[in-house]
Every structure is written in structure tokens, then in C-alpha cells.
Design a protein around this motif. Structure first.
Motif, PDB file in Angstrom:
ATOM      1  N   ARG A 118       0.803  -1.124  -0.043  1.00  0.00           N
ATOM      2  CA  ARG A 118       0.117  -0.062   0.080  1.00  0.00           C
ATOM      3  C   ARG A 118       0.852   1.284  -0.084  1.00  0.00           C
ATOM      4  O   ARG A 118       0.383   2.413  -0.426  1.00  0.00           O
ATOM      5  CB  ARG A 118      -1.127   0.133   1.110  1.00  0.00           C
ATOM      6  CG  ARG A 118      -2.078  -1.079   1.308  1.00  0.00           C
ATOM      7  CD  ARG A 118      -3.015  -1.092   2.319  1.00  0.00           C
ATOM      8  NE  ARG A 118      -3.887  -0.135   2.103  1.00  0.00           N
ATOM      9  CZ  ARG A 118      -5.004   0.098   2.921  1.00  0.00           C
ATOM     10  NH1 ARG A 118      -5.460  -0.745   3.733  1.00  0.00           N
ATOM     11  NH2 ARG A 118      -5.962   1.200   2.905  1.00  0.00           N
TER      12      ARG A 118
ATOM     13  N   ASP B 263      -1.761   7.175  -3.899  1.00  0.00           N
ATOM     14  CA  ASP B 263      -2.655   7.529  -2.698  1.00  0.00           C
ATOM     15  C   ASP B 263      -4.271   7.870  -3.281  1.00  0.00           C
ATOM     16  O   ASP B 263      -4.613   9.102  -2.845  1.00  0.00           O
ATOM     17  CB  ASP B 263      -2.253   8.745  -1.795  1.00  0.00           C
ATOM     18  CG  ASP B 263      -2.809   8.957  -0.460  1.00  0.00           C
ATOM     19  OD1 ASP B 263      -3.596   7.967   0.059  1.00  0.00           O
ATOM     20  OD2 ASP B 263      -2.666  10.046   0.010  1.00  0.00           O
TER      21      ASP B 263
ATOM     22  N   PRO C 142      -8.259   6.955  -2.820  1.00  0.00           N
ATOM     23  CA  PRO C 142      -9.071   6.256  -1.780  1.00  0.00           C
ATOM     24  C   PRO C 142      -9.522   5.017  -2.342  1.00  0.00           C
ATOM     25  O   PRO C 142      -9.781   4.048  -1.824  1.00  0.00           O
ATOM     26  CB  PRO C 142      -9.993   7.099  -1.472  1.00  0.00           C
ATOM     27  CG  PRO C 142      -9.218   8.576  -1.666  1.00  0.00           C
ATOM     28  CD  PRO C 142      -8.496   8.499  -2.807  1.00  0.00           C
TER      29      PRO C 142
ATOM     30  N   GLN D 175      -6.945   2.209  -2.419  1.00  0.00           N
ATOM     31  CA  GLN D 175      -6.541   1.708  -1.124  1.00  0.00           C
ATOM     32  C   GLN D 175      -7.439   1.076  -0.698  1.00  0.00           C
ATOM     33  O   GLN D 175      -7.321  -0.215  -0.125  1.00  0.00           O
ATOM     34  CB  GLN D 175      -6.051   2.791  -0.451  1.00  0.00           C
ATOM     35  CG  GLN D 175      -4.918   3.452  -0.716  1.00  0.00           C
ATOM     36  CD  GLN D 175      -3.669   2.859  -0.369  1.00  0.00           C
ATOM     37  OE1 GLN D 175      -3.558   2.098   0.513  1.00  0.00           O
ATOM     38  NE2 GLN D 175      -2.699   3.358  -1.094  1.00  0.00           N
ATOM     39  N   ASN D 176      -8.759   1.079  -0.847  1.00  0.00           N
ATOM     40  CA  ASN D 176      -9.883   0.436  -0.142  1.00  0.00           C
ATOM     41  C   ASN D 176     -10.244  -0.781  -0.994  1.00  0.00           C
ATOM     42  O   ASN D 176     -10.749  -1.796  -0.231  1.00  0.00           O
ATOM     43  CB  ASN D 176     -11.266   1.407  -0.126  1.00  0.00           C
ATOM     44  CG  ASN D 176     -11.008   2.517   1.140  1.00  0.00           C
ATOM     45  OD1 ASN D 176     -10.799   2.111   2.194  1.00  0.00           O
ATOM     46  ND2 ASN D 176     -11.270   3.736   0.788  1.00  0.00           N
TER      47      ASN D 176
ATOM     48  N   VAL E 169      -1.986   5.432   5.816  1.00  0.00           N
ATOM     49  CA  VAL E 169      -3.409   5.605   5.076  1.00  0.00           C
ATOM     50  C   VAL E 169      -3.957   7.030   5.338  1.00  0.00           C
ATOM     51  O   VAL E 169      -3.967   7.621   6.558  1.00  0.00           O
ATOM     52  CB  VAL E 169      -4.445   4.620   5.768  1.00  0.00           C
ATOM     53  CG1 VAL E 169      -5.832   5.002   4.807  1.00  0.00           C
ATOM     54  CG2 VAL E 169      -4.158   3.414   5.580  1.00  0.00           C
TER      55      VAL E 169
ATOM     56  N   THR F 233      -8.768   8.220   2.367  1.00  0.00           N
ATOM     57  CA  THR F 233      -8.828   6.909   2.499  1.00  0.00           C
ATOM     58  C   THR F 233      -9.938   6.418   3.609  1.00  0.00           C
ATOM     59  O   THR F 233     -10.689   5.555   3.429  1.00  0.00           O
ATOM     60  CB  THR F 233      -7.617   6.190   2.232  1.00  0.00           C
ATOM     61  OG1 THR F 233      -7.140   6.729   1.133  1.00  0.00           O
ATOM     62  CG2 THR F 233      -7.977   4.700   2.194  1.00  0.00           C
TER      63      THR F 233
END
Length: 306
Positions: free
Chosen positions: A203, A208, A210, A213-214, A269, A273
Motif C-alpha cells: 500500500r 494514494d 482512496p 487503497q480501499n 493511510v 481513504t
């Protein structure tokens, strides 16, 4: 597409039953099971039989992962002793007591009796914690209940698989079962921590964004579960050619990954995010919990018929 129609109908039932449970101020898991049981007796509805492997793969990993992810590590560590005694000691003791009762009163063979004990020994803490929070039970008790629910499933599943293997092979050894339990539990935790470290590293390399990342966050519990369940047996037996198989607990791997990421992720994070991730996981948890409890209720007609 009857399968799609059934899923859509179940989602409608989940929404309706959860709404009714909220109005009646009843914990929705209890109401969903009761509602699903009543729905199962409606003429014309197809019989439902849940595949255990499907439950382990689709439902269990994300539900355990999100619980571990949002668990306070400080509270969990402060109450590790009562959590361990309940999640491991009580579950194993319940398994033994149920097995003894089933063996001496019903006449079940020891191996089959242990299967029964392992099935009924883990408790589900969702309804219990919901009621406890509404009754104003001290926060420490709720924390212990939530922490115990993270680990007791793993204890029960490991004991269940050992007992099923004993039924299939016709041989059971307390020493061998104990060793397999320790190796499976410790190996699952170690594997989960390794997966958590790998996810943190990956990650950091991703954009970066959201959504990206999710998406990785949603895939993480399945990766931890599958790697712990499938990779060690393959390496041990198929690749290295060693006798037997090395079974690790995929459930404990998921819990360890969630606890590790819950502690480390806030440092890597972004706030955007996290703001997107909370409602996403809340919706996923509600839908999976709703579907599994309704499906459990729908199986009642099949169970009674058997």
C-alpha cells in the motif's frame, strides 16, 4: 437467472427485517434468523443448503477482518488474559464437555462426539454485544466479548477440522490433536502477521487514491485466508514431498492481519481513504451479516426435513 433473483430477494428481506428489528428494538441478528426461519416455510421457495466452504471463504474472512481492523489494540492487549481464557480455554472445555455428554448419553463414537462439540462450542457475540451496549454494561465487558469473538471461531474451526480428520481416518490421538492445534494456531498467527507486513509494504507503493487503497483493503482478508489455508499444504506436501500436510488456521491469519493493519495502517493511510473506507466496510459488514443470518434461518426447513 434464478440465482440472481434469489440474492436480490434475500437483500430485500434483509432490509425489511433489519428495519422491523430496529423499530421493535430487537438485535437484528436474532430477528434475521427468526425471519429467515419463517420465510423458509413459504411454499414454492427453493430449499437452501449452505456449503461450509463457501461460508469460510466468502463470509467469515471479511467479517472477522473488519472486526479485528477496528478493534482497539490497546484494549485488546490489556484484556488478553480473559479473552484468551474465553476464546481458547472455554471453547475447548465446552468441546470436551459436549463430546463427553454425547458419547456417554447418546452413544456417539468419540471422534464424532468431538465433531459435535466443536460445532456448538464457539458463540456468536454480535447479538450479545448489541444487548450489552444497550443495557449499559461496562466497556471492559463489551471489549472482552468483542475480543473473544475474534478468536473463538478459529479455536472451534481448528478443533472441528481435527475431529473431522479423526472421523475420516478412524484414529484419534490427544497428543497429535494437541500438537496440530498448536502448530495450526501459531502458524496462522505468524502467517497473518507476514501478510499484514506485505500489505503495508504494497500500500505504500500504490497511488494514494482512496478507491485503490480501499479495493486492496477489501481484498486483504481473502488473501490472508487463502494464503494461510492453501500455500503451506502445497509447499509441505506437493512441492517438498514431505509426508502429511501442514495445516494452518486461515481464520487466525485473518484476525492477526486485521489487528496488525489496525495498528499500523493509520500511519500510512490518508484521511480521505479512511473517510471512504469506514462506510464501505460498514455496508459490507451489514450485508454479509444480514445474508448469513437469513440463510441460516432459511435452512431450518431442510434441517427439520432431515
Amino acid at each position: 437467472m434464478p440465482g440472481l433473483e434469489i440474492i436480490l430477494g434475500l437483500l430485500v428481506a434483509v432490509a425489511a427485517l433489519a428495519t422491523l428489528a430496529a423499530r421493535l428494538k430487537i438485535p437484528y441478528p436474532i430477528f434475521l434468523v427468526l425471519g429467515g426461519s419463517l420465510l423458509g416455510f413459504i411454499p414454492g421457495l427453493p430449499r437452501v443448503e449452505l456449503d461450509p466452504e463457501l461460508v469460510f471463504l466468502i463470509f467469515l474472512p471479511p467479517l472477522l477482518y473488519v472486526s479485528a481492523l477496528f478493534t482497539s489494540w490497546r484494549d485488546f492487549r490489556a484484556n488478553i488474559r480473559p479473552i484468551s481464557l474465553l476464546a481458547v480455554g472455554l471453547v475447548l472445555m465446552t468441546t470436551l464437555v459436549v463430546a463427553a455428554v454425547a458419547h456417554y448419553l447418546i452413544g456417539l463414537p468419540w471422534a464424532a462426539a468431538f465433531v459435535l462439540g466443536a460445532i456448538v462450542s464457539p458463540t456468536d457475540a454480535i447479538a450479545a454485544t448489541t444487548i450489552a451496549q444497550r443495557l449499559g454494561v461496562p466497556r471492559r465487558i463489551v471489549t472482552i466479548l468483542e475480543g473473544e469473538s475474534l478468536v473463538n471461531d478459529a479455536t472451534g474451526i481448528v478443533a472441528y477440522r481435527i475431529a473431522v480428520a479423526a472421523v475420516l481416518t478412524g484414529a484419534f490421538s490427544f497428543w497429535a490433536a494437541g500438537l496440530q492445534f498448536v502448530v495450526g494456531a501459531a502458524g496462522g498467527i505468524a502467517f497473518g502477521l507476514a501478510v499484514g507486513w506485505l500489505v503495508i509494504w504494497a500500500r505504500r507503493k500504490l497511488l494514494d487514491d482512496p478507491s485503490i487503497q480501499n479495493t486492496v483493503s477489501l481484498l486483504t482478508p481473502f488473501m490472508a485466508y487463502l494464503l494461510a489455508e492453501e500455500l503451506p499444504p502445497y509447499l509441505w506436501h506437493d512441492l517438498l514431498g514431505l509426508p502429511g500436510e501442514l495445516h494452518l488456521s486461515g481464520v487466525l491469519a485473518v484476525v492477526a492481519t486485521g489487528l496488525y493493519l489496525g495498528r499500523k495502517a493509520p500511519y500510512i493511510v490518508s484521511s480521505s481513504t479512511r473517510l471512504q473506507g469506514y462506510p464501505v466496510w460498514e455496508l459490507v459488514t451489514f450485508l454479509l451479516n444480514g445474508l448469513i443470518f437469513v440463510l441460516i434461518g432459511l435452512q431450518l426447513r431442510t434441517v427439520i426435513g432431515g
